[in-house]
Design an enzyme around this catalytic site. Sequence first.
Site, PDB file in Angstrom:
ATOM      1  N   ASP A 232      23.820  46.344 101.459  1.00 21.89           N
ATOM      2  CA  ASP A 232      23.861  45.018 100.846  1.00 21.89           C
ATOM      3  C   ASP A 232      23.394  44.039 101.920  1.00 21.89           C
ATOM      4  O   ASP A 232      24.064  43.862 102.938  1.00 21.89           O
ATOM      5  CB  ASP A 232      25.290  44.702 100.392  1.00 21.89           C
ATOM      6  CG  ASP A 232      25.373  43.333  99.723  1.00 21.89           C
ATOM      7  OD1 ASP A 232      24.330  42.666  99.588  1.00 21.89           O
ATOM      8  OD2 ASP A 232      26.490  42.938  99.339  1.00 21.89           O
TER       9      ASP A 232
ATOM     10  N   LYS B 171      21.186  32.794 100.283  1.00 22.20           N
ATOM     11  CA  LYS B 171      21.536  32.144 101.560  1.00 22.20           C
ATOM     12  C   LYS B 171      20.285  31.826 102.378  1.00 22.20           C
ATOM     13  O   LYS B 171      20.120  30.710 102.847  1.00 22.20           O
ATOM     14  CB  LYS B 171      22.442  33.047 102.398  1.00 22.20           C
ATOM     15  CG  LYS B 171      23.431  33.865 101.609  1.00 22.20           C
ATOM     16  CD  LYS B 171      24.629  33.085 101.174  1.00 22.20           C
ATOM     17  CE  LYS B 171      25.466  33.916 100.205  1.00 22.20           C
ATOM     18  NZ  LYS B 171      26.773  33.402  99.952  1.00 22.20           N
TER      19      LYS B 171
ATOM     20  N   TRP C  29      33.346  41.683 101.050  1.00 22.83           N
ATOM     21  CA  TRP C  29      33.202  40.601 100.058  1.00 22.83           C
ATOM     22  C   TRP C  29      33.965  41.051  98.820  1.00 22.83           C
ATOM     23  O   TRP C  29      33.720  42.155  98.320  1.00 22.83           O
ATOM     24  CB  TRP C  29      31.709  40.434  99.769  1.00 22.83           C
ATOM     25  CG  TRP C  29      31.336  39.411  98.765  1.00 22.83           C
ATOM     26  CD1 TRP C  29      31.753  38.112  98.698  1.00 22.83           C
ATOM     27  CD2 TRP C  29      30.423  39.599  97.666  1.00 22.83           C
ATOM     28  NE1 TRP C  29      31.143  37.477  97.644  1.00 22.83           N
ATOM     29  CE2 TRP C  29      30.324  38.362  97.000  1.00 22.83           C
ATOM     30  CE3 TRP C  29      29.663  40.671  97.198  1.00 22.83           C
ATOM     31  CZ2 TRP C  29      29.513  38.180  95.881  1.00 22.83           C
ATOM     32  CZ3 TRP C  29      28.856  40.488  96.101  1.00 22.83           C
ATOM     33  CH2 TRP C  29      28.786  39.256  95.444  1.00 22.83           C
TER      34      TRP C  29
END
Length: 424
Positions: free
Chosen positions: A235, A271, A154
Amino acid sequence: MALRTMISGRAVRSGAAMGARSISSWWRNVEPAPKDPILGVTEAFLADPSPNKVNVGVGAYRDDDGKPVVLECVREAERRIAGNLNMEYLPMGGSMNMVEETLKLAYGENSELIKDKRIAAIQALSGTGACRIFADFQRRFRPESQIYIPVPTWSNHHNIWRDAQVPQRTFHYYHPESKGLDFASMMDDIKNAPNGSFFLLHACAHNPTGVDPSEEQWREISYQFKAKGHFAFFDMAYQGFASGDPEKDAKSIRIFLEDGHLIGCSQSYAKNMGLYGQRVGCLSVVCEDEKQAVAVKSQLQQLARPMYSNPPVHGALIVSIILSDPDLKKLWLKEVKGMADRIIGMRTALRENLESLGSSLSWEHITNQIGMFCYSGMTPEQVDRLTNEFHIYMTRNGRISMAGVTTKNVAYLANAIHDVTKSP
Ligand SMILES: Cc1ncc(COP(=O)(O)O)c(C=O)c1O
């Protein structure tokens, strides 16, 4: 009389005393910042008047009509909050109930670490905020250390550790030919890193590739981390989006815990609860004992204090209500699975459409990869053609957000992909 002011503890002269600097010159040397590769895609999509336009750039879930979704469990939590919430500050570390429930998702419902109070944890400004506070913590207390980041990752990971002034190294992760994991090179990089290095690992549903190590591979990675004394920072932005089950998606973390690692972890509800704009998440650091955890937590709070004092209350309360109520939690788990299953269905549909168009390329990776993204293997030039000729928007690295694919646009998308990838 010259004005005096304090900068970094030094008194400096300002205003007229600084000389003939014209007021308008203060920001003359400021150049426009480069556009964020992900947010720029949405801007371009919004500006396109075409009725056929498709946005598979943004990493946010959409329903089969391409619309943003608010989960039913979230709506119910909001109904319960309505009119009952005062607007007081949360403590510096955020909502303790939210944090406790969140830790159970990552570390397990019956985690000994939680019982023994060995985890230092604070509410964070979603996953980004958790990563940033950790990066600052790393810089403050292990200033000699670097962070190893997978290639690719990311893009904001690079910005976060850069702004925290932690030097960055990279490790191999993705294998472009197989469109899968480059496990051998990854293991070499782990072995060759200096003992005691910091590594950033995606706990599940790796962004942007959709490629995760298998359980067996995680075990080997954990073993090697132990041998080298490395630190793993997980993460976990997509817990539940890989398999549809948050418990299964925490497997990588659980394997590391079984091996006795003292890990760090970022969790986000953007999310998996659809709380994107609420900015609610959690940063945790596993410590040797309760005393150390108290010290570490106080330092995490100390880092948050001059940045934003304390985190926002509304999203934290939503999470807290959902996870503390067995019926609402059950509903949430069902809704997470629903989102994951729709994405899995769209993977199959996209692959089948491409194959039925007679594409000579292999599209197996669309269904092999997991989570929200498909790393399609398309070149930046092919992506440009998709955008310019078909009004299809995605990042130039060929990442397709499967959450933006619907039963209505999948045939159009497959047709366009086939057109730009077939040999001339
Ligand atoms: C890998 C990864 N980590 C962290 C985040 C942070 O998201 P947020 O700050 O919205 O929780 C994202 C969001 O796209 C992500 O993909």
